[in-house]
Design an enzyme around this catalytic site. Structure first.
Site, short mmCIF file in Angstrom:
data_model
loop_
_atom_site.label_atom_id
_atom_site.label_comp_id
_atom_site.label_asym_id
_atom_site.label_seq_id
_atom_site.Cartn_x
_atom_site.Cartn_y
_atom_site.Cartn_z
N GLU A 275 0.76 -1.20 -0.14
CA GLU A 275 0.12 0.04 -0.03
C GLU A 275 0.76 1.16 -0.04
OE1 GLU A 275 -1.92 -0.38 3.75
OE2 GLU A 275 -3.22 -1.76 3.05
N PRO A 276 1.89 1.40 -1.10
CA PRO A 276 2.69 2.64 -1.17
C PRO A 276 1.75 3.88 -1.53
CG PRO A 276 2.79 1.27 -3.16
CD PRO A 276 1.92 0.69 -2.17
N GLY A 277 2.04 4.95 -0.70
CA GLY A 277 1.39 6.19 -1.10
C GLY A 277 2.34 7.34 -1.28
N ARG A 278 3.27 7.55 -0.38
CA ARG A 278 4.21 8.77 -0.50
C ARG A 278 4.95 8.42 -1.67
NH1 ARG A 278 6.00 12.10 3.87
NH2 ARG A 278 5.27 10.40 5.20
N ARG A 314 2.85 20.31 6.09
CA ARG A 314 3.87 19.45 6.43
C ARG A 314 4.95 20.05 7.43
NH1 ARG A 314 6.54 16.29 4.28
NH2 ARG A 314 6.36 14.51 5.54
N TYR A 318 5.08 18.53 10.90
CA TYR A 318 6.19 17.48 11.42
C TYR A 318 7.65 18.02 11.18
CZ TYR A 318 2.08 15.02 9.17
OH TYR A 318 0.86 14.41 8.97
N CYS A 346 -1.59 33.98 9.92
CA CYS A 346 -1.11 34.84 10.97
C CYS A 346 -0.68 33.87 12.31
CB CYS A 346 -2.48 35.54 11.62
SG CYS A 346 -2.92 36.77 10.40
N GLU A 347 0.16 33.27 12.03
CA GLU A 347 0.96 32.69 13.28
C GLU A 347 2.47 32.16 12.65
OE1 GLU A 347 -0.57 28.55 14.12
OE2 GLU A 347 -2.37 29.32 12.97
N TYR A 375 0.45 14.07 0.46
CA TYR A 375 -0.02 14.71 1.70
C TYR A 375 0.24 16.22 1.71
CZ TYR A 375 0.72 9.80 2.99
OH TYR A 375 0.59 8.34 3.18
N1 LLP Z 1 -1.08 2.04 4.50
C1 LLP Z 1 -1.76 2.58 5.71
C2 LLP Z 1 -2.65 1.58 6.58
C3 LLP Z 1 -1.22 3.70 5.99
O1 LLP Z 1 -1.72 4.33 7.52
C4 LLP Z 1 -0.53 4.74 5.32
C5 LLP Z 1 -0.18 5.86 5.78
C6 LLP Z 1 -0.27 3.93 4.25
C7 LLP Z 1 -0.57 2.84 3.84
C8 LLP Z 1 0.74 4.82 3.36
O2 LLP Z 1 1.98 5.14 3.66
P1 LLP Z 1 3.07 6.02 2.64
O3 LLP Z 1 3.54 4.93 1.75
O4 LLP Z 1 2.59 6.84 2.16
O5 LLP Z 1 4.17 6.24 3.76
N2 LLP Z 1 0.45 13.11 6.59
C9 LLP Z 1 1.78 12.26 6.79
C10 LLP Z 1 1.80 10.80 6.50
C11 LLP Z 1 0.64 9.90 6.80
C12 LLP Z 1 0.88 8.58 6.67
C13 LLP Z 1 -0.40 7.92 7.26
N3 LLP Z 1 -0.65 6.35 6.94
C14 LLP Z 1 2.88 13.19 6.18
O6 LLP Z 1 2.60 14.12 5.49
O7 LLP Z 1 4.41 12.96 6.43
#
Ligand code: LLP
Length: 422
Positions: A275-278, A314, A318, A346-347, A375
């Site tokens: 499940e890659p997102g980033r 971000r 973070y 304004c912060e 994100y």
């Molecule tokens: N699967 C599950 C169950 C997750 O909770 C997440 C991310 C992913 C897959 C995808 O992870 P990735 O491949 O994108 O690392 N907003 C934060 C990141 C939050 C990630 C939440 N879960 C940021 O901007 O760094």
């Protein structure tokens, strides 16, 4: 590698000058590269060649319909965490049997929508949730395919706000209790137990935590099989990190990650899901912003941009680093100078970077935040009544607005006045 490069001193998104997009849509805006999105998806797909697998894009990273459709057409499944994401995935043409439903608090309504519309599996996060999925499935006369998300108690060595695999985190069930929970799941007639799920965190820059977690999943697979469960699918989560700076970071490559998966789990003959997102969306997007003012402060100069923390949260949330580059490349030989790069909100938290070395910039100059595709837009808000900024998708020499900037009236008219005030 991405597709945002300088040509003759001007930043391009694929074959389109970024300044041309800025002139057409105004700043700030997000711009994504189709070629980079597809390249990153394919890197994962190829890394798992030779195993039965599905790459389920974690669409929480960037969920614009055009991005989803781009990836879906390349064969991606989707990892969704809400009814909204489920509906977005379906609207983009993703079939239910390629959608996995993650998330720690799925409601009965969400479960019903997914079961009715079709779902590959639910990744169950707790026993109460398991009971609800069972009840909804029985009510619909269906059996819900499930995995149980186990918490392997592994330190992902990432930012505390995005680590999920330690026992103190709210995610999954403790791996030590897995046998008991699986036995319970198997006793519920509305559920079909098909596998195991794990996700230990995001922006992981080492493989070791994955190895530790996947070894535990391998052991658990054998144990659960011995207990009589038909464990045939392993969902290994997302989390592989990306380089946020171009100089000194080199997180592991998808191919190395794929090899690790094969090494730790290949012998089990399971279908593999990731499940890659980033890594798919992060370096496929820029946020482009304009300098409004250069303000000379006490011992420091501020670049005040028209983009702010509401557009890209971000750094404030973070302490994340994003490379910020000029859209018109600095003339060679010009001395860079340090700026505090801030937005107009304004912060003081609305600070993107402190004492960042940049070529000298003036009002009207454009800058691009790199690695903003994941994100970024999805976490933006209208704080300070700043309309959500538009998203643009580039494809070769074409570009299209894939989410328009709302007008001020559209923003204001979403609110309604109660009768007693009318
Ligand atoms: N699967 C599950 C169950 C997750 O909770 C997440 C991310 C992913 C897959 C995808 O992870 P990735 O491949 O994108 O690392 N907003 C934060 C990141 C939050 C990630 C939440 N879960 C940021 O901007 O760094």
């Amino acid at each position: 590698m991405d597709h945002f490069l300088y040509r003759d001193g001007a930043l391009f998104a694929e074959d389109v000058p970024v300044a041309e997009i800025a002139a057409a849509v105004g700043t700030p805006f997000y711009v994504y590269s189709t070629a980079t999105l597809l390249r990153h998806f394919r890197l994962f797909d190829e890394a798992l060649q030779g195993t039965d697998h599905l790459v389920c894009y974690a669409m929480k990273a960037a969920s614009n319909q055009a991005i989803l459709k781009t990836l879906a057409e390349a064969g991606a499944g989707m990892d969704v965490v809400s009814e909204g994401e489920y509906r977005r995935a379906r609207a983009a043409g993703v079939p239910g049997d390629k959608i996995v439903f993650s998330g720690v608090g799925k409601t009965a309504d969400e479960i019903r929508t997914a079961l009715t519309g079709g779902i590959r599996q639910f990744n169950v996060e707790s026993e109460p949730e398991m009971e609800v999925i069972n009840a909804v499935a029985l009510d619909l006369g269906l059996r819900a395919p499930i995995t149980v998300r186990v918490n392997p108690d592994v330190d992902a060595k990432t930012h505390a706000k995005i680590a999920t695999g330690k026992s103190e985190n709210k995610f999954g069930i403790p791996i030590a209790r897995a046998r008991e929970v699986y036995a319970h799941a198997a006793s519920l007639p509305g559920l079909e137990v098909i596998g195991i799920d794990v996700h230990i965190g995001s922006q992981l820059t080492e493989l070791e935590p994955f190895r530790l977690a996947y070894q535990k999943v391998a052991e658990l697979t054998e144990t659960l099989r011995a207990d009589g469960h038909d464990i045939r699918r392993l969902d290994l989560g997302g989390g592989l990190g990306i380089p946020y700076t171009r100089s000194n970071e080199a997180p592991p490559l998808p191919v190395e990650y794929g090899q690790l998966i094969k090494d730790t789990l290949g012998h089990l003959g399971c279908e593999i899901e990731i499940e890659p997102g980033r890594l798919i969306a992060g370096n496929a997007g820029l946020m482009v912003s304009k300098v409004i003012y250069v303000k000379n402060g006490e011992g420091r100069d501020f670049l005040i941009l028209d983009g702010a923390m509401n557009d890209l949260i971000r750094p404030a949330m973070y302490d994340a680093h994003h490379d910020i580059i000029p859209v018109i490349e600095a003339t060679p030989g010009v001395e860079p100078q340090p700026y505090d790069i801030v937005g107009p909100v304004c912060e003081s938290g609305d600070t993107f970077a402190k004492q960042r070395l940049m070529p000298p910039l003036g009002a009207g100059d454009l800058v691009a935040f790199r690695s903003a595709g994941a994100y970024g837009a999805v976490m933006s808000s209208e704080y300070n009544s700043r309309p959500l900024i538009p998203e643009v998708l580039v494809h070769g020499d074409q570009f299209a607005v894939i989410r328009a900037r709302p007008t001020f009236d559209e923003m204001i008219n979403r609110d309604t006045i109660p009768e007693w005030l009318a």
